[in-house]
Enzyme design. Structure first.
Site: not given
Length: 435
Positions: A322, A359, A182, A354, A418, A333
Site C-alpha cells: 500500500h 494515491h 482506499c 505510489k 480509512f 505494513e
C-alpha cells in the site's frame, strides 16, 4: 407429487478459476497500459504542483494529475457533458481493456457479462464544480438548481459509474459499485472474481476509478494532516518507507480489467496475464484513520488470500505494498508483512508505486493490480522512487529507486483504507497454481 430437480446449468464453482485477459489504465504520467508500465519500470515520478485550481490556501499543494482530454480518447460531446471525470476515466480504461482482451462482446451472452467498479469518493469533481455553479461560487445560501447540469443526479450516485461502463461495453449482467475507501479497487476485483467463481457471470469488466483532486478533498486531508506539505519539491514529495516521509500525495486515475473463467479464456486463445488466485479482506474495528502498530488485521487478510490461493508464504515472489508514505501506514505494513510471511518477508522484494503515481484513493488498488500483472508479464519489479533514507523501522527490501529484473510467478498486493479496511489479493501464473 414431487418433481425431479433440474440439473444445474451453471459450471461447477469448485473448478471455476478466474484470469485477467485485458488491462486498461489511466494513471498520472501514463495513459494506457504501455505508457503506465514505461513510467513504473523507469522509476519516473508523475507528481507535481496542483494545476486544476489555485492551491495556495492549502497546506498540501502537490498532486499526481493526469493530462487527459476526453475527446482525444473517443468520448463524444454528449458523453463528456454527462459524465464526471472519474466516469470518463472508467469508460476509457474499460474500452482499452476490452480491446486488449480480444473479446468480441457481440459473440457472447451479454447477460453473462457484468461490471464491478470501485470508487472511494464518486463524482467529487463534478459535484464540486456544479455546487460552485448553482451557488454562484458560494455566494448564494439558497442555491439555484436551474443552473445545474441536466445530469446532476448521475454525479450524486456512484452507481452511475457502473452504468456508464455497462452502456459503453454492452454488458447486461450484474452491475455494481464497491465503495470501501482506499481498498475499493482491490475489493471490486475480489467481488467480481467471486461472481465468476460462483457462476453468476462468465466475464466481468472490473476495476476502479477516482478523480478526487479538488478543493474539498484537499481541505479534508489537510484537516487531518494526511497529505504531504512538501510543495517545494513536488517531483520527490511521495516518499514511502523513507525516513523523511511526511504524508501521501493525492492522485487520480483508473484501471479496468477483463476477467474471465480460465478454461473459456484458453479455448478462445486469449492472452492470460495472471490468475486471481486468492483474495482476503478484514476490518480492524479500531479507529477511523488510525492503525494498530502490530499489523494484525492486514496480516490476517494476507493469510486468507494465501489460503484461498493454496500457496505458502514462501511462494510469494514480490509484494506490492500500500505504501502511502504516512508514518503509521508504512510501519503498520512492515509489521504485517513480517507477521504474515515470516522470515520470507526479509527475502522478498517489496515496493510502492505510489511513490510515482500518487494515491488515487479508491482507484489505486486496481492500478496496483495492473502494476502487478505487468510486473509478472515483463519479469520486472517496479521500484520505490524517492527512497534515499530508509526508516530503520521499515527494514525490509523496499527496492529503492531502480527497477529489478526477477521471475515472478506469484505476487501479493495489499491495501489499507480509512475506516479500518484491510485487503489482500494474490496473482499467480495459472500453470504454477497448485490447483
Amino acid at each position: 407429487m414431487h418433481s425431479t430437480p433440474r440439473p444445474s446449468t451453471q459450471p461447477d464453482t469448485v473448478k471455476r478459476r478466474v484470469v485477467i485477459t485485458g488491462i486498461g489504465v489511466l494513471a498520472p504520467g501514463g495513459i494506457g497500459a504501455k505508457n503506465f508500465w514505461s513510467l513504473l519500470s523507469e522509476g519516473r515520478t508523475a507528481t507535481r504542483g496542483i494545476t486544476f485550481f489555485d492551491p495556495s490556501p492549502f497546506r498540501s499543494r502537490v498532486a499526481a494529475e493526469i493530462d487527459f482530454d476526453p475527446a482525444d480518447h473517443g468520448l463524444r460531446p454528449q458523453e463528456i457533458r454527462r459524465m464526471d471525470r472519474a466516469a470518463q476515466f472508467a469508460v476509457v480504461a474499460a474500452r482499452e481493456a476490452l480491446a486488449d482482451s480480444g473479446l468480441d462482446m457481440a459473440e457472447g451472452d451479454p447477460y453473462r457479462t457484468g461490471v464491478c467498479l470501485g470508487s472511494a469518493v464518486g463524482a467529487t469533481m463534478g459535484l464540486d464544480q456544479e455546487y460552485r455553479v448553482v451557488s454562484d461560487d458560494g455566494r448564494l445560501e439558497l442555491v439555484d438548481h436551474e443552473y445545474a447540469v441536466p445530469h446532476l443526479y448521475n454525479h450524486l450516485v456512484p452507481s452511475s459509474f457502473a452504468v456508464e461502463v455497462a452502456w459503453a461495453t454492452g454488458a447486461e449482467g450484474p452491475a455494481t459499485v464497491v465503495s470501501t475507501g482506499c481498498t475499493s479497487g482491490l475489493d471490486a476485483v475480489g467481488h467480481a472474481t467471486e461472481l465468476i467463481r460462483e457462476g453468476s457471470a462468465d466475464v466481468m469488466i472490473a476495476g476502479a476509478t477516482d478523480a478526487p483532486i479538488s478543493p474539498i478533498t484537499m481541505a479534508c486531508f489537510d484537516a487531518i494532516k494526511a497529505t504531504t506539505p512538501r510543495h517545494d519539491d513536488p517531483a520527490h514529495a511521495s516518499r514511502p518507507f523513507d525516513g523523511t516521509r511526511n504524508g501521501f500525495v493525492l492522485g487520480e486515475g483508473s484501471a479496468v480489467f477483463v476477467l474471465e473463467e480460465l478454461e473459456s479464456a484458453r479455448r478462445r486463445g486469449a492472452h492470460i496475464y495472471a490468475e486471481i488466485a486468492g483474495f482476503g479482506s478484514r476490518c480492524n474495528a479500531f479507529h477511523m484513520t488510525g492503525l494498530r502498530p502490530d499489523g494484525l488485521e492486514m496480516a490476517e487478510a494476507i493469510r486468507i488470500a494465501l489460503d484461498e490461493a493454496r500457496l505458502a508464504p514462501e511462494a510469494i515472489d514480490y509484494v506490492n505494498a500500500h505504501g502511502s508514505g504516512t508514518k503509521q501506514n508504512d510501519r503498520h505494513e512492515t509489521a504485517a508483512f513480517k507477521l504474515s510471511l515470516g522470515e520470507h518477508a526479509r527475502r522478498t522484494p517489496v515496493s510502492s508505486i505510489k511513490s510515482m503515481v500518487g494515491h488515487s484513493l479508491g482507484a489505486i488498488g486496481s492500478i496496483e493490480i495492473a502494476a502487478c500483472a505487468l510486473a509478472m508479464e515483463y519479469g520486472v519489479v517496479p521500484p520505490t522512487a524517492n527512497l534515499h533514507t530508509p526508516d530503520p523501522e521499515c527494514d525490509l527490501d523496499y527496492v529503492p529507486l531502480t527497477a529489478r529484473e526477477r521471475q515472478l510467478d506469484s505476487v501479493l498486493s495489499v491495501g489499507s483504507g480509512f475506516g479500518g479496511f484491510q485487503s489482500a489479493i494474490v496473482l499467480s501464473r495459472p500453470e504454477r497454481s497448485p490447483r
